[in-house]
Design a protein around this motif. Structure first.
Motif, PDB file in Angstrom:
ATOM      1  N   GLU A 158       6.951  78.136  48.440  1.00 46.51           N
ATOM      2  CA  GLU A 158       5.924  77.635  49.146  1.00 46.51           C
ATOM      3  C   GLU A 158       5.998  78.097  50.629  1.00 46.51           C
ATOM      4  O   GLU A 158       4.924  78.332  51.050  1.00 46.51           O
ATOM      5  N   LEU A 159       6.993  78.206  51.234  1.00 41.66           N
ATOM      6  CA  LEU A 159       7.166  78.575  52.712  1.00 41.66           C
ATOM      7  C   LEU A 159       6.858  80.188  52.694  1.00 41.66           C
ATOM      8  O   LEU A 159       6.245  80.476  53.405  1.00 41.66           O
ATOM      9  N   LEU A 160       7.330  80.741  51.694  1.00 45.67           N
ATOM     10  CA  LEU A 160       7.177  82.236  51.653  1.00 45.67           C
ATOM     11  C   LEU A 160       5.644  82.669  51.347  1.00 45.67           C
ATOM     12  O   LEU A 160       5.073  83.778  51.764  1.00 45.67           O
ATOM     13  N   ASP A 161       4.897  81.656  50.600  1.00 41.30           N
ATOM     14  CA  ASP A 161       3.416  82.055  50.415  1.00 41.30           C
ATOM     15  C   ASP A 161       2.516  81.650  51.572  1.00 41.30           C
ATOM     16  O   ASP A 161       1.379  81.689  51.468  1.00 41.30           O
ATOM     17  N   ARG A 210       0.402  81.962  54.590  1.00 44.00           N
ATOM     18  CA  ARG A 210      -0.371  83.160  55.302  1.00 44.00           C
ATOM     19  C   ARG A 210      -1.091  82.273  56.445  1.00 44.00           C
ATOM     20  O   ARG A 210      -1.416  81.134  56.508  1.00 44.00           O
ATOM     21  N   PRO A 211      -1.842  83.123  57.250  1.00 46.16           N
ATOM     22  CA  PRO A 211      -2.714  82.540  58.357  1.00 46.16           C
ATOM     23  C   PRO A 211      -3.889  82.058  57.745  1.00 46.16           C
ATOM     24  O   PRO A 211      -4.367  82.454  56.693  1.00 46.16           O
ATOM     25  N   GLY A 212      -4.185  80.766  57.999  1.00 44.08           N
ATOM     26  CA  GLY A 212      -5.343  79.976  57.476  1.00 44.08           C
ATOM     27  C   GLY A 212      -4.696  79.040  56.176  1.00 44.08           C
ATOM     28  O   GLY A 212      -5.435  78.197  55.480  1.00 44.08           O
ATOM     29  N   SER A 213      -3.331  79.186  55.974  1.00 45.47           N
ATOM     30  CA  SER A 213      -2.839  78.188  54.896  1.00 45.47           C
ATOM     31  C   SER A 213      -2.710  76.844  55.453  1.00 45.47           C
ATOM     32  O   SER A 213      -2.804  76.503  56.683  1.00 45.47           O
TER      33      SER A 213
END
Length: 70
Positions: free
Chosen positions: A18-21, A23-26
């Motif tokens: 989840e942390l690796l996924d 992105r800006p806007g998450s």
């Protein structure tokens, strides 16, 4: 002497994936609701509590309670 101050909104567990996924806007969903107190800390120690406020389009924390040692 100066120390780092922080206001902790919330904590949550996340998997490494989840942390690796992120992105800006998450969006990270938090457990606290709007209007709940946030912790005010210095050096990792809770000094008091506050509420999140917006002043001139900038987020801040208004201190509402100070922890007093007995």
């Amino acid at each position: 002497m100066r120390t780092v101050g922080e206001a902790r909104l919330d904590q949550r567990m996340a998997t490494m994936q989840e942390l690796l996924d992120l992105r800006p806007g998450s969006l990270l969903r938090l457990e606290r609701s709007a209007g709940e107190h946030v912790d005010v800390l210095a050096g990792g120690t809770v000094l008091g509590y506050g509420e999140v406020v917006v002043v001139e389009n900038v987020l801040g924390v208004r201190v509402t309670d100070i922890y007093e040692k007995e």
